[in-house]
Design a protein around this motif. Structure first.
Motif, PDB file in Angstrom:
ATOM      1  N   GLN A 192       0.847  -1.193   0.000  1.00 34.91           N
ATOM      2  CA  GLN A 192       0.000   0.000   0.000  1.00 34.91           C
ATOM      3  C   GLN A 192       0.885   1.246   0.000  1.00 34.91           C
ATOM      4  O   GLN A 192       2.091   1.166   0.181  1.00 34.91           O
ATOM      5  CB  GLN A 192      -0.899   0.023   1.245  1.00 34.91           C
ATOM      6  N   TYR A 193       0.248   2.397  -0.254  1.00 41.43           N
ATOM      7  CA  TYR A 193       0.896   3.692  -0.110  1.00 41.43           C
ATOM      8  C   TYR A 193       0.435   4.324   1.200  1.00 41.43           C
ATOM      9  O   TYR A 193      -0.569   3.931   1.786  1.00 41.43           O
ATOM     10  CB  TYR A 193       0.526   4.621  -1.263  1.00 41.43           C
ATOM     11  N   ASP A 194       1.184   5.331   1.646  1.00 48.60           N
ATOM     12  CA  ASP A 194       0.703   6.212   2.711  1.00 48.60           C
ATOM     13  C   ASP A 194       0.200   5.428   3.928  1.00 48.60           C
ATOM     14  O   ASP A 194      -0.976   5.479   4.285  1.00 48.60           O
ATOM     15  CB  ASP A 194      -0.401   7.119   2.152  1.00 48.60           C
ATOM     16  N   GLY A 282       1.259   9.698  -1.408  1.00 49.71           N
ATOM     17  CA  GLY A 282      -0.090   9.840  -0.898  1.00 49.71           C
ATOM     18  C   GLY A 282      -1.122   9.094  -1.723  1.00 49.71           C
ATOM     19  O   GLY A 282      -0.881   8.706  -2.871  1.00 49.71           O
ATOM     20  N   GLN A 283      -2.297   8.910  -1.132  1.00 48.05           N
ATOM     21  CA  GLN A 283      -3.441   8.313  -1.832  1.00 48.05           C
ATOM     22  C   GLN A 283      -4.633   9.247  -1.874  1.00 48.05           C
ATOM     23  O   GLN A 283      -5.490   9.112  -2.743  1.00 48.05           O
ATOM     24  CB  GLN A 283      -3.890   7.026  -1.116  1.00 48.05           C
ATOM     25  N   ILE A 289      -8.676  13.305   2.544  1.00 50.90           N
ATOM     26  CA  ILE A 289      -7.693  13.084   3.608  1.00 50.90           C
ATOM     27  C   ILE A 289      -8.394  13.010   4.956  1.00 50.90           C
ATOM     28  O   ILE A 289      -8.164  12.087   5.751  1.00 50.90           O
ATOM     29  CB  ILE A 289      -6.634  14.206   3.611  1.00 50.90           C
ATOM     30  N   GLU A 290      -9.254  13.977   5.221  1.00 50.36           N
ATOM     31  CA  GLU A 290      -9.978  14.000   6.497  1.00 50.36           C
ATOM     32  C   GLU A 290     -10.836  12.747   6.654  1.00 50.36           C
ATOM     33  O   GLU A 290     -10.846  12.118   7.720  1.00 50.36           O
ATOM     34  CB  GLU A 290     -10.858  15.250   6.587  1.00 50.36           C
ATOM     35  N   ALA A 291     -11.547  12.364   5.587  1.00 47.67           N
ATOM     36  CA  ALA A 291     -12.410  11.192   5.668  1.00 47.67           C
ATOM     37  C   ALA A 291     -11.599   9.933   5.948  1.00 47.67           C
ATOM     38  O   ALA A 291     -11.991   9.093   6.784  1.00 47.67           O
ATOM     39  CB  ALA A 291     -13.202  11.045   4.362  1.00 47.67           C
ATOM     40  N   ASN A 292     -10.470   9.777   5.280  1.00 49.47           N
ATOM     41  CA  ASN A 292      -9.628   8.595   5.462  1.00 49.47           C
ATOM     42  C   ASN A 292      -9.043   8.533   6.875  1.00 49.47           C
ATOM     43  O   ASN A 292      -9.084   7.487   7.535  1.00 49.47           O
ATOM     44  CB  ASN A 292      -8.490   8.609   4.439  1.00 49.47           C
ATOM     45  N   TRP A 323      -0.226  16.271  -3.919  1.00 46.80           N
ATOM     46  CA  TRP A 323       0.746  17.026  -3.135  1.00 46.80           C
ATOM     47  C   TRP A 323       2.039  16.255  -2.920  1.00 46.80           C
ATOM     48  O   TRP A 323       2.993  16.782  -2.351  1.00 46.80           O
ATOM     49  CB  TRP A 323       0.140  17.379  -1.773  1.00 46.80           C
ATOM     50  N   TRP A 324       2.100  15.004  -3.343  1.00 45.26           N
ATOM     51  CA  TRP A 324       3.259  14.157  -3.071  1.00 45.26           C
ATOM     52  C   TRP A 324       4.183  14.068  -4.283  1.00 45.26           C
ATOM     53  O   TRP A 324       3.800  14.361  -5.413  1.00 45.26           O
ATOM     54  CB  TRP A 324       2.794  12.759  -2.662  1.00 45.26           C
TER      55      TRP A 324
END
Length: 460
Positions: A192-194, A282-283, A289-292, A323-324
């Motif tokens: 996985q990432y992040d 990032g994913q 982002i907040e939801a994850n 952003w990554w």
């Protein structure tokens, strides 16, 4: 030349035909850019300069640029670019948008221009300009390409002075990547990432929160004013990587700032990117982002325990799109230095906070220490600063850092780290309790001596 570091004396520009001063431009965003790449989207950055429209003898000695926003047709920057001049009334602000190519020559996309007098009367306001695209280019959606900027600050005759700010630097708790790396579980690293926090990482973050709350409840334990300074932090920033954002919510639970203001994500706080670092890719973007982060916290600690954490607002700010750094890329030292230049500029001009909390990553914070410590600090604390050069913060650890800017240097120059101390029972990686010379003097006679650099190296 384009100044990506900008650490030159403001007096170096005194002969360019403009009055010395300070002009801070925020490049906010671009919208509806053409797609310049095959198989992905545009990787755009913006070059900014002032051009005199009348006097050809007045040259543009100062040119600045944003970072590159990867894989986006609507890149969000929030880059603060500070010029050591007071522009002339005959100046035009020129903004060139460029697509960065790793293997080939960078491609010009287009440019926008604005008379400075039209901008100086609108200080603090966002101004959106049409972009004149290079011949043959058009936006993907047929809409007009635009760029939005803001004049943040404009001053004449900057007087020599030194300005200090204070930051509580917190490293994230143990992540799934850290756990897999330690156990040499390759599948766990690349599946996985992040990577999010492990159960241990969550506990490390909660332990830090418990330690500062213990000091809060027992004021006699706050011998160095750490608690008062920590609570005075009027802004809390975090890397958008999942483990760091989770850590920010857990470590800062109950901090008064989060009761009134959001946790703000800064893309330039992300970890340094090496080859094959799946954990730095990032994913999620923007509201995702907040939801994850909140979904994973609810899953791992339960909604009841998560409680107030789920009520905290998260502002994605400049993490609104990709952003990554891409997986196949590696950041070199110049790129990391440029990221720090943009981060320092934001912390200097983009926030009113004199004290703030920064939640991020080990290699990034080690770069901060190694590259930005003042000669005076190194001379005053040789053993301790050597430790900070070579060490990482422990997971869930925190450094109280004081930095200082000197206005006699260029306004994009980084500050120097004036002091850095572990707080609230934090340690360096390997369980080393770094103790500065001043702390040793404050301890009772017979206290254990500071570990040597050799001991430290064996524990990291």
């Amino acid at each position: 030349r384009f100044l990506v570091m900008g650490c030159q004396s403001s007096s170096a520009y005194k002969n360019d035909g403009r009055e010395q001063g300070l002009c801070v431009i925020e490049v906010v965003r671009c919208q509806h850019l053409p797609n310049m790449d095959v198989g992905s989207l545009t990787d755009a950055y913006v070059k900014v300069r002032f051009v005199d429209t009348i006097d050809p003898n007045i040259h543009d000695s100062v040119k600045l640029k944003t970072g590159t926003q990867w894989n986006s047709l609507n890149p969000v920057y929030h880059s603060f670019l500070a010029f050591p001049i007071y522009p002339n009334d005959t100046d035009t602000l020129e903004l060139k948008i460029v697509d960065e190519d790793v293997a080939n020559k960078n491609d010009d996309i287009g440019k926008a221009e604005l008379y400075f007098t039209h901008l100086s009367s609108r200080i603090g306001e966002e101004v959106t300009l049409d972009v004149k695209l290079k011949k043959g280019l058009r936006s993907e959606d047929g809409e007009k390409s635009t760029i939005t900027i803001r004049l943040v600050k404009l001053e004449r005759n900057i007087k020599p002075k030194k300005t200090r700010k204070e930051f509580f630097v917190i490293r994230h708790g143990e992540s799934v990547w850290n756990e897999s790396q330690e156990g040499k579980h390759i599948k766990g690293m690349i599946s996985q990432y992040d990577h999010e926090l492990t159960k241990l990482g969550i506990k490390q973050a909660q332990n830090f929160n418990e330690r500062w709350n213990e000091v809060l409840e027992n004021p006699h334990l706050d011998k160095n004013g750490d608690m008062k300074a920590f609570l005075s932090a009027s802004a809390i920033f975090a890397s958008p990587l999942t483990r760091a954002t989770q850590t920010a919510l857990l470590t800062c639970k109950g901090h008064p700032t989060l009761a009134t203001d959001p946790l703000v994500l800064l893309r330039n706080l992300r970890e340094v990117k090496n080859f094959g670092s799946f954990d730095t890719v990032g994913q999620y973007m923007g509201a995702e982002i907040e939801a994850n982060v909140k979904e994973k916290l609810s899953r791992d600690v339960g909604e009841e325990l998560a409680g107030a954490l789920l009520q905290t607002e998260i502002d994605s700010y400049d993490a609104a799109d990709s952003w990554w750094t891409p997986l196949q890329e590696k950041e070199n030292k110049d790129q990391v230095d440029h990221r720090f230049t943009l981060l320092w500029a934001f912390l200097r001009y983009g926030t009113h906070a004199d004290t703030a909390i920064l939640v991020g990553h080990s290699h990034f914070f080690r770069h901060m220490m190694k590259e930005h410590m003042s000669p005076e600090f190194r001379k005053r604390e040789p053993e301790w600063t050597l430790m900070l050069d070579k060490s990482k913060l422990d997971n869930g650890g925190c450094l109280r850092v004081v930095v200082e800017w000197d206005t006699t240097k260029g306004p994009m120059c980084h500050p120097v780290v004036h002091s850095a101390q572990l707080v609230f029972g934090s340690k360096l990686a390997g369980g080393v309790e770094g103790v500065s010379q001043q702390d040793r003097l404050d301890k009772e006679e017979g206290a254990t001596a500071t570990p040597t650099a050799t001991t430290l190296a064996s524990g990291v």
